[in-house]
Design a protein around this motif. Structure first.
Motif, PDB file in Angstrom:
ATOM      1  N   GLY A 192       0.797  -1.217   0.000  1.00 17.26           N
ATOM      2  CA  GLY A 192       0.000   0.000   0.000  1.00 17.26           C
ATOM      3  C   GLY A 192       0.828   1.264   0.000  1.00 17.26           C
ATOM      4  N   ARG A 193       0.142   2.379  -0.105  1.00 14.36           N
ATOM      5  CA  ARG A 193       0.796   3.683  -0.233  1.00 14.36           C
ATOM      6  C   ARG A 193       0.781   4.464   1.078  1.00 14.36           C
ATOM      7  NH1 ARG A 193      -0.445   7.591  -5.491  1.00 14.36           N
ATOM      8  NH2 ARG A 193       1.717   8.266  -5.808  1.00 14.36           N
ATOM      9  N   THR A 194       0.405   3.849   2.155  1.00 12.80           N
ATOM     10  CA  THR A 194       0.245   4.412   3.503  1.00 12.80           C
ATOM     11  C   THR A 194      -1.062   5.202   3.597  1.00 12.80           C
ATOM     12  OG1 THR A 194       1.250   6.621   3.372  1.00 12.80           O
ATOM     13  CG2 THR A 194       2.757   4.733   3.567  1.00 12.80           C
ATOM     14  N   PRO A 195      -1.593   5.364   4.803  1.00  9.80           N
ATOM     15  CA  PRO A 195      -2.849   6.103   4.986  1.00  9.80           C
ATOM     16  C   PRO A 195      -2.739   7.597   4.690  1.00  9.80           C
ATOM     17  CG  PRO A 195      -2.395   4.681   6.859  1.00  9.80           C
ATOM     18  CD  PRO A 195      -1.162   4.702   6.035  1.00  9.80           C
ATOM     19  N   ALA A 196      -1.533   8.087   4.412  1.00 10.03           N
ATOM     20  CA  ALA A 196      -1.357   9.510   4.120  1.00 10.03           C
ATOM     21  C   ALA A 196      -1.533   9.833   2.643  1.00 10.03           C
ATOM     22  CB  ALA A 196       0.038   9.967   4.574  1.00 10.03           C
ATOM     23  N   ARG A 197      -1.672   8.815   1.806  1.00  7.21           N
ATOM     24  CA  ARG A 197      -1.709   9.034   0.357  1.00  7.21           C
ATOM     25  C   ARG A 197      -2.967   8.428  -0.245  1.00  7.21           C
ATOM     26  NH1 ARG A 197       3.457   9.879  -1.790  1.00  7.21           N
ATOM     27  NH2 ARG A 197       2.348  10.438  -3.701  1.00  7.21           N
ATOM     28  N   GLY A 198      -3.235   8.849  -1.487  1.00  6.85           N
ATOM     29  CA  GLY A 198      -4.341   8.304  -2.255  1.00  6.85           C
ATOM     30  C   GLY A 198      -3.847   7.767  -3.581  1.00  6.85           C
ATOM     31  N   ASN A 199      -4.764   7.375  -4.448  1.00  9.86           N
ATOM     32  CA  ASN A 199      -4.378   6.879  -5.767  1.00  9.86           C
ATOM     33  C   ASN A 199      -4.286   8.032  -6.757  1.00  9.86           C
ATOM     34  OD1 ASN A 199      -7.532   6.475  -5.431  1.00  9.86           O
ATOM     35  ND2 ASN A 199      -7.163   6.829  -7.621  1.00  9.86           N
ATOM     36  N   PHE A 229      -6.970  -1.143   0.007  1.00 12.01           N
ATOM     37  CA  PHE A 229      -5.928  -1.563  -0.940  1.00 12.01           C
ATOM     38  C   PHE A 229      -4.941  -0.428  -1.203  1.00 12.01           C
ATOM     39  CE2 PHE A 229      -4.580  -1.693  -5.439  1.00 12.01           C
ATOM     40  CZ  PHE A 229      -3.754  -2.802  -5.378  1.00 12.01           C
ATOM     41  N   THR A 230      -5.437   0.782  -1.398  1.00  7.94           N
ATOM     42  CA  THR A 230      -4.558   1.920  -1.659  1.00  7.94           C
ATOM     43  C   THR A 230      -3.689   2.228  -0.449  1.00  7.94           C
ATOM     44  OG1 THR A 230      -6.073   2.925  -3.267  1.00  7.94           O
ATOM     45  CG2 THR A 230      -4.484   4.389  -2.211  1.00  7.94           C
ATOM     46  N   TRP A 231      -4.261   2.187   0.732  1.00  7.47           N
ATOM     47  CA  TRP A 231      -3.513   2.564   1.932  1.00  7.47           C
ATOM     48  C   TRP A 231      -2.605   1.447   2.452  1.00  7.47           C
ATOM     49  CZ3 TRP A 231      -8.735   4.325   4.415  1.00  7.47           C
ATOM     50  CH2 TRP A 231      -9.154   5.511   3.791  1.00  7.47           C
TER      51      TRP A 231
END
Length: 319
Positions: A192-199, A229-231
């Protein structure tokens, strides 16, 4: 915001305790209707399900509610069912709740095997459809909506303007496409991209949130599991799924009362519906989902017989 949204499973700790959940629900029901009347001008027209989350929990048990609350819950569900057909999530959730309530009412005619079959189907069908969609064989959103494009138009007034809403429109394919392509491009499929980011996004790149952050990213989408999934990547999706799977399995296979078995079906449905909507934000609606999951996981709730659980439900109602 990301940390808060991902902290929702922590509600399992207090809400698996029957007394704590009872007090919480009683307090909410005591003031919810009053608050709703006060803030109704501030709510999106028709999107009332975001406020009435705990109603979905209690309404599963309409057959055992007192007459007054049967009337209140049924009226609320019927209003949400028909007030705005364009609010498709609200319509679907309300319809499923009414079906579950009917199932409890007709429980003598419904076998345990049918309940278990529905439970399994809720977990298997999304996986199959996801594979077919990614492989390009069959896209349920696009292939089912295309033949009906423009045939089911709802006209409604929004802010004094007449708006036409296509009820058959595909609103998910492009979102899935952006989420998956972004994950592959930046190599965060697994973790994932961490909870600080989006797609990465081109569809929503000009909204206020993206302009404020200076990124062409969409932090949160409408579907619960694609946010996870993204986070947190595939690892996060699998772990998140275990909450639903464990709760629904225990509710259906390890419960001493029929009511929690039907609640297990609803938990499984909410996992299925998380691929379509059920956004996992820190709100009344999001917390209510974890109230339901907590009941399925709780040994205390599952050890109750039909009479004890019915008394617990009735004690949640303040008047």
């Amino acid at each position: 915001m990301g940390v808060l949204n991902l902290s929702l499973p922590l509600f399992l700790y207090p809400f698996t305790n029957a007394q704590i959940l009872n007090v919480t629900l009683k307090f909410w029901f005591k003031y919810a209707i009053i608050i709703f009347i006060i803030i109704i001008p501030l709510l999106n027209q028709g999107a009332y399900h975001l406020f009435w989350g705990p109603i979905f929990l209690i309404s599963c048990f309409i057959p055992i509610l007192p007459r007054k609350w049967k009337f209140i819950c049924t009226i609320i569900l019927v209003i949400m069912l028909f007030i705005d057909l364009g609010a498709r999530s609200q319509v679907i959730k309300s319809a499923i709740i009414l079906l579950i309530a009917c199932g409890i009412y007709l429980q003598r005619f419904i076998s345990s095997n049918l309940i278990r079959l529905i439970h399994g189907a809720c977990y298997v069908i999304p996986v199959i459809l996801l594979y077919l969609g990614i492989s390009g064989i069959f896209n349920i959103f696009k292939d089912l909506s295309s033949p009906h494009q423009g045939k089911y138009i709802e006209k409604k007034m929004v802010n004094g303007q007449l708006i036409e809403d296509d009820l058959s429109a595909d609103t998910r394919t492009l979102i899935y496409q952006e989420v998956i392509e972004s994950a592959i491009k930046h190599n965060y499929v697994i973790w994932g991209r961490t909870p600080a980011r989006g797609n990465d996004t081109t569809l929503f790149g000009d909204n206020f949130e993206n302009l404020k952050m200076g990124k062409n990213e969409r932090f949160m989408n409408e579907a619960c599991h694609i946010n996870i999934f993204t986070w947190l990547g595939l690892i996060g999706v699998i772990l998140y799924t275990f909450f639903y799977l464990r709760a629904s399995y225990l509710a259906i296979y390890k419960s001493n009362n029929i009511y929690i078995k039907y609640l297990g079906v609803f938990i499984a449905f909410r996992w299925l519906y998380g691929w379509i909507e059920d956004v996992n934000n820190f709100s009344i609606s999001g917390i209510a989902i974890w109230m339901i999951i907590s009941i399925g996981i709780s040994n205390e709730f599952r050890s109750m017989d039909n009479k004890r659980f019915k008394n617990w439900i009735l004690n949640c109602l303040p008047y």
